[in-house]
Design an enzyme around this catalytic site. Structure first.
Site, mmCIF file in Angstrom:
data_model
loop_
_atom_site.group_PDB
_atom_site.id
_atom_site.type_symbol
_atom_site.label_atom_id
_atom_site.label_comp_id
_atom_site.label_asym_id
_atom_site.label_seq_id
_atom_site.Cartn_x
_atom_site.Cartn_y
_atom_site.Cartn_z
ATOM 1 N N ASP A 5 0.834 -1.104 0.103
ATOM 2 C CA ASP A 5 0.015 0.026 -0.256
ATOM 3 C C ASP A 5 0.803 1.326 0.097
ATOM 4 O O ASP A 5 2.296 1.296 0.424
ATOM 5 C CB ASP A 5 -0.942 -0.113 1.430
ATOM 6 C CG ASP A 5 -1.656 1.243 1.748
ATOM 7 O OD1 ASP A 5 -2.201 1.708 0.809
ATOM 8 O OD2 ASP A 5 -1.329 1.832 2.744
ATOM 9 N N ASP A 39 -1.616 -0.893 5.662
ATOM 10 C CA ASP A 39 -1.918 -0.032 7.284
ATOM 11 C C ASP A 39 -3.365 0.276 7.453
ATOM 12 O O ASP A 39 -3.786 0.713 8.554
ATOM 13 C CB ASP A 39 -0.924 1.222 7.573
ATOM 14 C CG ASP A 39 -1.456 2.364 6.414
ATOM 15 O OD1 ASP A 39 -1.978 2.091 5.235
ATOM 16 O OD2 ASP A 39 -1.869 3.477 6.917
ATOM 17 N N ASP A 42 -6.984 -1.824 3.466
ATOM 18 C CA ASP A 42 -5.987 -2.900 3.191
ATOM 19 C C ASP A 42 -6.594 -4.315 3.934
ATOM 20 O O ASP A 42 -6.044 -5.248 3.582
ATOM 21 C CB ASP A 42 -4.615 -2.662 3.641
ATOM 22 C CG ASP A 42 -4.133 -1.110 2.926
ATOM 23 O OD1 ASP A 42 -4.359 -1.176 1.848
ATOM 24 O OD2 ASP A 42 -3.417 -0.576 3.707
HETATM 25 P P1 ADP Z 1 -3.823 4.280 -0.062
HETATM 26 O O1 ADP Z 1 -4.467 2.882 -0.728
HETATM 27 O O2 ADP Z 1 -2.838 4.968 -0.786
HETATM 28 O O3 ADP Z 1 -3.455 3.990 1.395
HETATM 29 P P2 ADP Z 1 -6.363 5.018 0.588
HETATM 30 O O4 ADP Z 1 -6.957 3.568 0.018
HETATM 31 O O5 ADP Z 1 -6.499 5.069 2.084
HETATM 32 O O6 ADP Z 1 -5.035 5.289 0.122
HETATM 33 O O7 ADP Z 1 -7.270 6.076 0.061
HETATM 34 C C1 ADP Z 1 -7.531 6.386 -1.284
HETATM 35 C C2 ADP Z 1 -8.133 7.666 -1.724
HETATM 36 O O8 ADP Z 1 -9.271 7.990 -1.035
HETATM 37 C C3 ADP Z 1 -7.070 8.804 -1.004
HETATM 38 O O9 ADP Z 1 -6.020 9.072 -2.226
HETATM 39 C C4 ADP Z 1 -8.131 9.918 -1.349
HETATM 40 O O10 ADP Z 1 -8.277 10.547 -2.401
HETATM 41 C C5 ADP Z 1 -9.249 8.996 -0.825
HETATM 42 N N1 ADP Z 1 -9.613 9.498 0.778
HETATM 43 C C6 ADP Z 1 -9.545 8.429 1.640
HETATM 44 N N2 ADP Z 1 -9.768 8.770 2.698
HETATM 45 C C7 ADP Z 1 -10.016 10.153 2.814
HETATM 46 C C8 ADP Z 1 -10.497 11.244 3.636
HETATM 47 N N3 ADP Z 1 -10.593 10.829 4.889
HETATM 48 N N4 ADP Z 1 -10.641 12.450 3.059
HETATM 49 C C9 ADP Z 1 -10.471 12.609 1.746
HETATM 50 N N5 ADP Z 1 -10.072 11.486 0.672
HETATM 51 C C10 ADP Z 1 -10.013 10.340 1.433
HETATM 52 MG MG MG Z 2 -2.659 3.227 3.443
#
Ligand code: ADP
Ligand code: MG
Length: 630
Positions: A309, A506, A510
């Protein structure tokens, strides 16, 4: 922690039986008349094994290696070879002990820390210090920590500076300097100066409390390692009985047949897997790595694809928010910031926390808060429907004015910034620009993993531009962007036919893939509880550079297990030939066992100190290795 206590109690009983058994066996040799003492180990170590084997065969029609052991013990007793029976019983009990001890004992160094956790804190209120029970510390309190104390809470230093030592937890021996503005977490030890810390996590939320919970759950959900000997038990039993019977038919000598049964008991074989895994898990525990499922160590050795991730795993998750831009003439940037940060103040996501932290001034009340993993958040603030998230979420919830808003954000995105779009009442009104920094050593970690022959794949919910830029900076083999939790899961499933996968993550997003992958590694310190719950291995300090060490140690462990098994099979076969030829009696046979088992245990113990961690923890950031050009 009652489950842990139960397990330890049953192990204490087992351990006592072993000690008494050995003492009694030794005592029975002391004088001629003392020989009946030999029945003590046969009874306390042997009877439970025989009983377990009978129950297994009768109730579950399950032929385990214990069946052969039981027959060997009973046969030895019947022909009057009590010493041999006692020896087998004791060795088997030791094997059992090691097997059950595998996970909980390996986590001992982390447990020690959890048990040592402070029960009081020195809170500074209105200039006066007061020592209060830890349960009474509130968010925003100032806690004073004097030298030599363990930090009782998670928070940010507001005055003073010092060094904190994290060695109990992570084995990292170099203390970290902290000063005003730096974060400290519970469980570290304050070395030199007195510091004041503003509390931002209390109670169940602190790093220490999380660790305590992970350990508890690890014990509850512990899967017993399948004993390699049990997988082959049917064959081992069949071979032993066939040879014993044939030998009796040919030589008409019951001693030879019993000796065959004795020497073919797979003692060393049974010990090989659990002792090796326990030693490997113990080695990891000293580095702040919690092994929840011992079997994962074995599986890790044959992993060929590492899925990682981005946010919070490869990046620090300490995101900076550079401000809001409005794309709606009716709503100015300040208004958007106020509404969005109200909603994000409820979010645990690194992006949400950054937006909330950047906001100064009052936080408005939010109702109907909703977190959509991989997409963003929504909620009602001052009667308005507020949405913050990525383009995909906006297409669904706030399509109005979206194309213009996405166009306005294009430049920031092309520059590699993460963009969070804002929508109010079904209409896109603007966006926030954020940047995240790669963890120290992320690039080295990826390089290290690739040098181990692993394919590295980044799975992220972020946009194509940010994903590409980060993956390129790290030199990853493949990158998949705009992943929803189910997309990450699908990727894991797709790879199932072609090899073994390890997922490192994390967040809640995931969790499904952490569970499904052959091995799931969660960042525990900062990570979400859903993630740690679904993982097999948890990193306490989120140090990504330790993944390579885990791979190396796992490979070494599997090698040790295989060598131990090969060795014990060779030894048993040789002893069996000698037994059939009448060159070895039951007592000598049991002694050969001892030697075999000891050698297997020593081989495993070497894993405990095996250094496979390289420069882990000492990694430095590659110049310019950020996801933003800033
Ligand atoms: P990663 O897989 O890189 O850990 P996430 O899956 O957690 O990222 O988040 C994916 C996308 O969802 C982020 O890039 C963002 O655009 C959006 N996102 C997730 N949580 C939030 C939040 N609390 N506020 C705004 N956007 C969010
Ligand atoms: Mg993450």
């Amino acid at each position: 922690m009652s489950l842990v206590k139960d397990a330890i109690l049953s192990q204490k009983i087992e351990f006592s039986c072993i000690v008494i058994g050995i003492a009694a066996l030794a005592a029975s040799f002391l004088a001629e008349w003392a020989w009946p003492i030999v029945f003590v180990p046969i009874a306390i170590c042997g009877a439970p094994i025989v009983w377990g084997a009978i129950v297994g065969v009768v109730k579950e029609h399950d032929i385990t290696a214990d069946v052969l052991v039981s027959v060997a013990i009973v046969a030895s007793v019947l022909i009057g070879e009590y010493d041999a029976a006692a020896e087998i019983a004791i060795i088997m009990q030791i094997g059992e002990f090691f097997e059950e001890a595998t996970v909980d004992h390996a986590n001992a160094s982390i447990m020690k820390l959890v048990n040592m956790r402070p029960t009081t804190a020195r809170v500074v209120r209105d200039g006066a210090e007061a020592v209060v029970p830890i349960e009474e510390v509130r968010l925003g309190d100032i806690v004073r920590i004097v030298p030599g104390e363990m930090v009782p809470v998670d928070g940010t230093v507001t005055s003073g500076s010092t060094s904190v030592n994290n060695s109990i937890l992570t084995g990292e021996s170099v203390p970290r300097d902290v000063t005003v503005g730096d974060r400290v977490s519970s469980g570290t030890v304050n070395m030199y100066g007195s510091v004041d810390v503003e509390v931002d996590r209390v109670g169940d939320d602190t790093t220490l409390a999380r660790m305590a919970r992970i350990i508890e759950n690890a014990d509850a959900g512990k899967s017993r390692i399948v004993r390699t000997a049990d997988r082959w038990a049917v064959y081992i039993v069949a071979i032993a009985f066939t040879v014993a019977v044939l030998s009796y038919l040919v030589f008409q000598d019951v001693y030879r047949s019993v000796t065959v049964l004795v020497v073919f008991c797979p003692c060393a074989l049974i010990l090989a897997t659990p002792t090796a895994i326990m030693a490997a898990a113990g080695n990891m525990s000293k580095r702040g790595i919690l092994v929840k499922d011992g079997g994962a160590v074995e599986r890790m050795a044959s992993v060929d694809t590492l899925l990682m991730d981005k946010t919070g795993t490869l990046t620090t998750g300490e995101v900076a928010c550079h401000g809001f831009t409005s794309t709606d003439p009716g709503t100015d940037a300040e208004a958007i910031e106020r509404l969005v940060s109200a909603v994000e103040s409820r979010s645990e996501h690194p992006l949400g926390r950054a937006i909330a932290a950047a906001h100064t001034g009052d936080v408005a009340e939010t109702s109907d808060f909703n977190y959509l993993p991989g997409l963003g958040v929504s909620g009602t603030v001052e009667g308005r429907a507020v949405v913050a998230g990525n383009e995909r979420l906006m297409r669904g919830l706030c399509p109005g004015n979206l194309d213009l808003t996405v166009g306005a954000a294009a430049e920031a995105r092309d520059d590699g910034y993460t963009v969070v779009f804002a929508g109010i009442d079904g209409r896109a009104v603007g966006f926030a620009v954020l940047s995240d920094t790669l963890k120290n050593g992320s690039a080295e970690a990826v390089r290290d993993l690739r040098s181990l022959g692993l394919r590295t794949v980044m799975l992220t919910g972020d946009s194509r531009q940010v994903a590409r830029r980060t993956a390129d900076a790290l030199g990853m083999d493949e990158v998949v962007w705009e992943c929803l939790p189910e997309d990450k899961l699908r990727k894991v499933k797709d790879l199932e036919g072609s090899g073994r996968t390890c997922m490192v993550g994390d967040g809640i997003n995931d969790a499904p893939s952490l569970r499904r992958a052959d091995v799931g590694i969660a960042m525990g310190g900062m990570g979400n509880e859903m993630a740690t719950e679904n993982a097999d291995i948890v990193f306490v300090d989120d140090d990504i550079s330790k993944v390579g060490g885990v791979v190396r140690l796992s490979r070494r462990t599997l090698l040790t297990i295989k060598a131990g098994i090969a060795f014990s099979i060779a030894l048993n076969s040789a002893a069996m030939v000698l037994a059939v030829l009448g060159l070895m009696g039951p007592v000598a046979g049991a002694l050969v066992h001892n030697v075999g088992s000891v050698i297997v245990i020593v081989m495993a113990a070497l894993l405990l100190r095996h250094d496979c961690w390289g420069r882990s923890g000492a990694g430095t950031a590659a110049p310019g290795a950020t996801t933003s050009p800033a």
